[in-house]
Design a protein around this motif. Sequence first.
Motif, PDB file in Angstrom:
ATOM      1  N   THR A  73       0.532  -0.842  -0.515  1.00  0.00           N
ATOM      2  CA  THR A  73       0.167   0.146   0.525  1.00  0.00           C
ATOM      3  C   THR A  73       0.942   1.324   0.047  1.00  0.00           C
ATOM      4  OG1 THR A  73      -1.609   1.159   1.557  1.00  0.00           O
ATOM      5  CG2 THR A  73      -0.448  -0.142   2.082  1.00  0.00           C
ATOM      6  N   ILE A  74       0.350   2.579  -0.779  1.00  0.00           N
ATOM      7  CA  ILE A  74       1.548   4.020  -0.822  1.00  0.00           C
ATOM      8  C   ILE A  74       0.900   4.389   0.702  1.00  0.00           C
ATOM      9  CG2 ILE A  74      -0.970   5.090  -1.282  1.00  0.00           C
ATOM     10  CD1 ILE A  74       2.798   5.083  -2.009  1.00  0.00           C
ATOM     11  N   GLN A 130      -7.008  -0.262  -0.608  1.00  0.00           N
ATOM     12  CA  GLN A 130      -7.860  -0.601  -1.347  1.00  0.00           C
ATOM     13  C   GLN A 130      -7.032   0.393  -2.378  1.00  0.00           C
ATOM     14  OE1 GLN A 130     -12.080   0.489   0.237  1.00  0.00           O
ATOM     15  NE2 GLN A 130     -11.780  -1.267   1.491  1.00  0.00           N
ATOM     16  N   GLN A 131      -6.250   0.904  -1.954  1.00  0.00           N
ATOM     17  CA  GLN A 131      -5.491   2.228  -2.765  1.00  0.00           C
ATOM     18  C   GLN A 131      -5.089   1.063  -4.326  1.00  0.00           C
ATOM     19  OE1 GLN A 131      -6.343   4.819  -2.106  1.00  0.00           O
ATOM     20  NE2 GLN A 131      -7.242   3.828  -0.107  1.00  0.00           N
ATOM     21  N   LEU A 132      -4.585   2.357  -5.382  1.00  0.00           N
ATOM     22  CA  LEU A 132      -4.234   1.562  -5.870  1.00  0.00           C
ATOM     23  C   LEU A 132      -2.618   0.624  -5.939  1.00  0.00           C
ATOM     24  CD1 LEU A 132      -4.732   2.335  -9.739  1.00  0.00           C
ATOM     25  CD2 LEU A 132      -2.938   4.072  -9.048  1.00  0.00           C
ATOM     26  N   ASP A 133      -2.605  -0.508  -7.272  1.00  0.00           N
ATOM     27  CA  ASP A 133      -1.647  -0.989  -7.584  1.00  0.00           C
ATOM     28  C   ASP A 133      -0.255  -0.018  -7.106  1.00  0.00           C
ATOM     29  OD1 ASP A 133      -2.301  -3.214  -7.525  1.00  0.00           O
ATOM     30  OD2 ASP A 133      -3.094  -3.807  -9.090  1.00  0.00           O
ATOM     31  N   PRO A 134       0.409  -0.446  -6.524  1.00  0.00           N
ATOM     32  CA  PRO A 134       1.812   0.447  -6.438  1.00  0.00           C
ATOM     33  C   PRO A 134       2.739   1.186  -7.698  1.00  0.00           C
ATOM     34  CG  PRO A 134       2.284  -1.052  -6.140  1.00  0.00           C
ATOM     35  CD  PRO A 134       0.993  -1.457  -5.781  1.00  0.00           C
ATOM     36  N   GLU A 135       3.006   0.031  -8.437  1.00  0.00           N
ATOM     37  CA  GLU A 135       3.234  -0.168 -10.713  1.00  0.00           C
ATOM     38  C   GLU A 135       2.474   1.160 -11.146  1.00  0.00           C
ATOM     39  OE1 GLU A 135       3.438  -4.363  -9.600  1.00  0.00           O
ATOM     40  OE2 GLU A 135       2.066  -3.058  -8.954  1.00  0.00           O
ATOM     41  N   LEU A 136       1.220   1.046 -11.132  1.00  0.00           N
ATOM     42  CA  LEU A 136       0.768   2.154 -11.465  1.00  0.00           C
ATOM     43  C   LEU A 136       0.697   3.419 -10.967  1.00  0.00           C
ATOM     44  CD1 LEU A 136      -2.728  -0.095 -12.518  1.00  0.00           C
ATOM     45  CD2 LEU A 136      -0.730   0.451 -13.698  1.00  0.00           C
ATOM     46  N   ILE A 137       1.241   3.620  -9.900  1.00  0.00           N
ATOM     47  CA  ILE A 137       1.470   5.317  -9.244  1.00  0.00           C
ATOM     48  C   ILE A 137       2.447   5.614  -9.743  1.00  0.00           C
ATOM     49  CG2 ILE A 137       2.109   6.513  -6.780  1.00  0.00           C
ATOM     50  CD1 ILE A 137       0.386   4.555  -5.529  1.00  0.00           C
ATOM     51  N   ASN A 234      -7.499  -2.037 -13.722  1.00  0.00           N
ATOM     52  CA  ASN A 234      -7.478  -0.956 -13.368  1.00  0.00           C
ATOM     53  C   ASN A 234      -7.078  -0.406 -15.246  1.00  0.00           C
ATOM     54  OD1 ASN A 234      -6.825   0.922 -11.024  1.00  0.00           O
ATOM     55  ND2 ASN A 234      -5.733  -1.539 -11.086  1.00  0.00           N
ATOM     56  N   PHE A 235      -8.079   0.987 -15.960  1.00  0.00           N
ATOM     57  CA  PHE A 235      -7.044   1.606 -16.928  1.00  0.00           C
ATOM     58  C   PHE A 235      -7.442   2.708 -17.226  1.00  0.00           C
ATOM     59  CE2 PHE A 235     -12.109   1.828 -16.827  1.00  0.00           C
ATOM     60  CZ  PHE A 235     -12.419   3.023 -17.817  1.00  0.00           C
ATOM     61  N   ASN A 236      -6.662   3.308 -18.434  1.00  0.00           N
ATOM     62  CA  ASN A 236      -6.581   4.748 -18.494  1.00  0.00           C
ATOM     63  C   ASN A 236      -6.360   4.852 -19.758  1.00  0.00           C
ATOM     64  OD1 ASN A 236      -5.775   7.131 -18.095  1.00  0.00           O
ATOM     65  ND2 ASN A 236      -3.591   7.428 -17.415  1.00  0.00           N
ATOM     66  N   ILE A 237      -6.988   5.804 -20.238  1.00  0.00           N
ATOM     67  CA  ILE A 237      -7.849   5.766 -21.879  1.00  0.00           C
ATOM     68  C   ILE A 237      -7.487   7.608 -21.946  1.00  0.00           C
ATOM     69  CG2 ILE A 237      -8.868   6.168 -23.624  1.00  0.00           C
ATOM     70  CD1 ILE A 237     -10.209   3.475 -22.502  1.00  0.00           C
ATOM     71  N   TYR A 238      -6.758   7.649 -22.628  1.00  0.00           N
ATOM     72  CA  TYR A 238      -5.949   8.946 -22.915  1.00  0.00           C
ATOM     73  C   TYR A 238      -6.416   9.607 -24.471  1.00  0.00           C
ATOM     74  CZ  TYR A 238      -3.144  13.920 -23.811  1.00  0.00           C
ATOM     75  OH  TYR A 238      -2.396  14.690 -23.822  1.00  0.00           O
ATOM     76  N   GLY A 251     -10.711   4.300 -14.620  1.00  0.00           N
ATOM     77  CA  GLY A 251     -10.805   3.663 -14.165  1.00  0.00           C
ATOM     78  C   GLY A 251     -10.500   2.911 -12.992  1.00  0.00           C
ATOM     79  N   ASN A 252     -11.000   2.331 -12.182  1.00  0.00           N
ATOM     80  CA  ASN A 252     -10.489   1.366 -11.123  1.00  0.00           C
ATOM     81  C   ASN A 252     -11.051   0.249  -9.762  1.00  0.00           C
ATOM     82  OD1 ASN A 252     -10.066   1.361  -7.035  1.00  0.00           O
ATOM     83  ND2 ASN A 252      -7.927   0.402  -8.534  1.00  0.00           N
ATOM     84  N   TYR A 253     -11.277  -0.663  -9.938  1.00  0.00           N
ATOM     85  CA  TYR A 253     -11.916  -1.685  -9.357  1.00  0.00           C
ATOM     86  C   TYR A 253     -11.241  -2.317  -8.867  1.00  0.00           C
ATOM     87  CZ  TYR A 253     -14.675  -5.820  -7.636  1.00  0.00           C
ATOM     88  OH  TYR A 253     -15.387  -6.707  -6.900  1.00  0.00           O
ATOM     89  N   ASN A 254     -10.761  -2.409  -7.448  1.00  0.00           N
ATOM     90  CA  ASN A 254     -10.895  -3.399  -6.552  1.00  0.00           C
ATOM     91  C   ASN A 254     -11.298  -4.401  -5.150  1.00  0.00           C
ATOM     92  OD1 ASN A 254      -8.357  -3.237  -4.624  1.00  0.00           O
ATOM     93  ND2 ASN A 254      -9.359  -3.886  -3.115  1.00  0.00           N
TER      94      ASN A 254
END
Length: 818
Positions: A73-74, A130-137, A234-238, A251-254
Amino acid sequence: MKFTKSIILAGTALTGLFLASAALAQSTATEEVEVVVVKGAKKGLGPVNKETGTKTKTAIGQDYISAQSAGQTIAETLNLAPGYNFTNNDPYGSSGGNVRLRGLDGSRVSLTMDGVQLNDAGNYAIYTNQQLDPELIQSATVITGATDVDSMTASASGGTVSYTTRKTSDTFGVEATISTGSFNYNRQFLMLNTGSVGPFGTQAWFAASNQNYDTFTIEKSPTDNGKLKKQQYNFNIYQPLANGSYFGVRGNYNGNRNRFIFGQSLANFAANGKYYNSAGINNVNPSNTGNIRGYSKWVISDHFFFTVDPTYQYVMANGGGTGGISEVDGKMSVSGRTFYYSELAGVDIDGDGKATNTSVSIYNPNTTVTNRYSLTSTGVYTFTRGDVIRFGASFDRGRTRQSGESTLVVDDNGNYNKNGIYIDPFGGRNDESIRIIGKDGSTHERRYRFSLANVDTFFLEYRGHFLEDKLFVSLGVKQQKMERDLNQYCYSPDDGSGSYAPFCTTRTPVIDNGNGTVVFDPTKPYLTTKNPVAGQPDIKHTAFIKPYHTNVDFSKTLPSLGLTYKITDANQAYVNYSEALSAPRTDNYYGVIVDGTGTVKPANPLPETNKTIELGYRFTSSTFTATADVWAQKYENRIVSSYDPDSDSYFDRNVGSVDLKGFEASAAWAPTSSLSLFGGLTYTDTEILSDYASGATATVNTKGKSLPEVPDWMGTLGMTYKLSDFTFNLSGKYVGKRFATDLNDLETPDYTVLNGSVRWDLPGLAFLKPGTYAQLNVINLTDEYYYGSISSTVAASNKPSFNVGAPRTVMLSLHTAF
């Protein structure tokens, strides 16, 4: 469920007079304002960045985050920041833990992801598991002492923890991590980056992870080995547009399937072993959480742009547990209360064909379902000379339903067994067929209520530079309004404890007192409250408050001022002043009483307010950087809270006015290009200025005492050394003694925890990208035994509980990029 200005970022250090902009909530506007005003970037010192600004801040980047244990966790990774303390309830972070920031618990600290408020809409808690996967921070930041001017939080009276999601890339790539470790730890992570695709150059990445391991504690019923499971997607669309505009969606689901690692009394540890945990197989803590976060920037001219960030969040979670109910008379004990559910008297609950069992074990969850909608929009105007005006608004709407549809516990064949396991971790919330039904057709509920939590924020901020760019000024004002609409569908004890022990029954009262309260049986008190003050008699209750609907709201204008003065190129001084407001938790508004007119009102109605002032100094050179600051905070209506997992509730005590003050310092030194050292020191002094009432006649003598759970001294020390393809990291955290009670008659010993890692950058192959490595992490190198999280009480006789820190833990990871 609880800085100093060193930036620990092993990447580019953002410097320049106007990096004060980094002290924001990391929304889309925040990132874009940094682009506008940040100038003259310089490299940091190993893992430690050089920093400027009007607030004390610590930030870390992906290089430092990736050096920690995979999946961590972060909240734990930030633990090296002065002024900040996180006590992890297990080595890998899935069991949660407590955040403390300059004496503030997590409910008073604003936690945001890409500017989105993550504190619970009802109790403001931070759920660190419930925080974001660390690889994605991409980066994470801690600001001590002052909440962001554009924050929509209803609770943070000082301090911000924020992190930003990794950006997309214009090139195709795949990353994967596989990890194994102590306590049967296994984790897999995979991310696909599409690169720029399609006619419009759309970019995206998609990621998934799966993690499971055993608890390190000794449980009383280890039938399922206390397995902790988590999946995340998780996903990110730009989508870039013309003229620098863009829009996107993240988007994030945990999904967590956890177990409580209950805090224990000192007596329980002494009797059962130092790693004892009283959780049984039905003490589960499942959660399904997710959010969709839109982000966009719209450029109107060279001087003006605005951003729009809409968000939807969903939460379904509960605190599971069991209870025993009688088929004969419906008698059941809940959180120390004895209730009689006459609708269940004479019902064959266990299905054995008769209604004679006086103690049927049932799964008795507290389930919370929240649908939350928010919108943040900011306008930014930049003058020709570089000054900036920001203005904006944010709106947060939380819709929370809390229920507790009970079910039986069953064996492997689905038949009732008093030692069985739950049918569904969320009880009968989703399946009516498994609910326990009364003879009148009603569902047996542990609680049932519905809340609306609304927060409106409007802000205006000016940033300018004067005196030949030596003086930077940040002047802001925020108008904050909070409204709570409360609907209690059950009966509430009349002593203010209705938040955690409501009486959900269809039984008809026998007496109506005419003042909003009723009595079901005058000969049977439903509750005996043990008075926390020695020598005072316990209190018995028979009356309940009828189901009700009520509203509470607060509104306050909150100013802030920050100044930074550049003495020389290497020396800088800064000062800031801010005010903040923290509303009581929505859950605890259900702890109501009735006044002399029969009006239902919260037992602790007043919001907490604070004023903070901070003065700091920074020195920066090519090989050495240091920061020191002194600060003071004044609190009114300070609320001290403890969490009880048995009732899945927080217990609040309003201790009145509190003074806090302290000192923080940090430094980083890079004597060579291969070696960097960093360290930090924190001193915090707290004083409660008055006694407070407990019950109608008792007084708790807290005047002159210190706040519980706050260490007086903390220290951090770390080293990074690179030798050829190997990188060595070592970090240590010292936490001083902490009181476990309001009366300061019990304190925990101090402790020091050391963590280390070794990374081997693997030789490059034709199909691999840089960033392929094997890494060994060791958590708690010296196997220190210590108490981490504390659930404090009024006095030692009330038996505060403690979570034990994890023992030595070893992890091995392989990360590939291609």
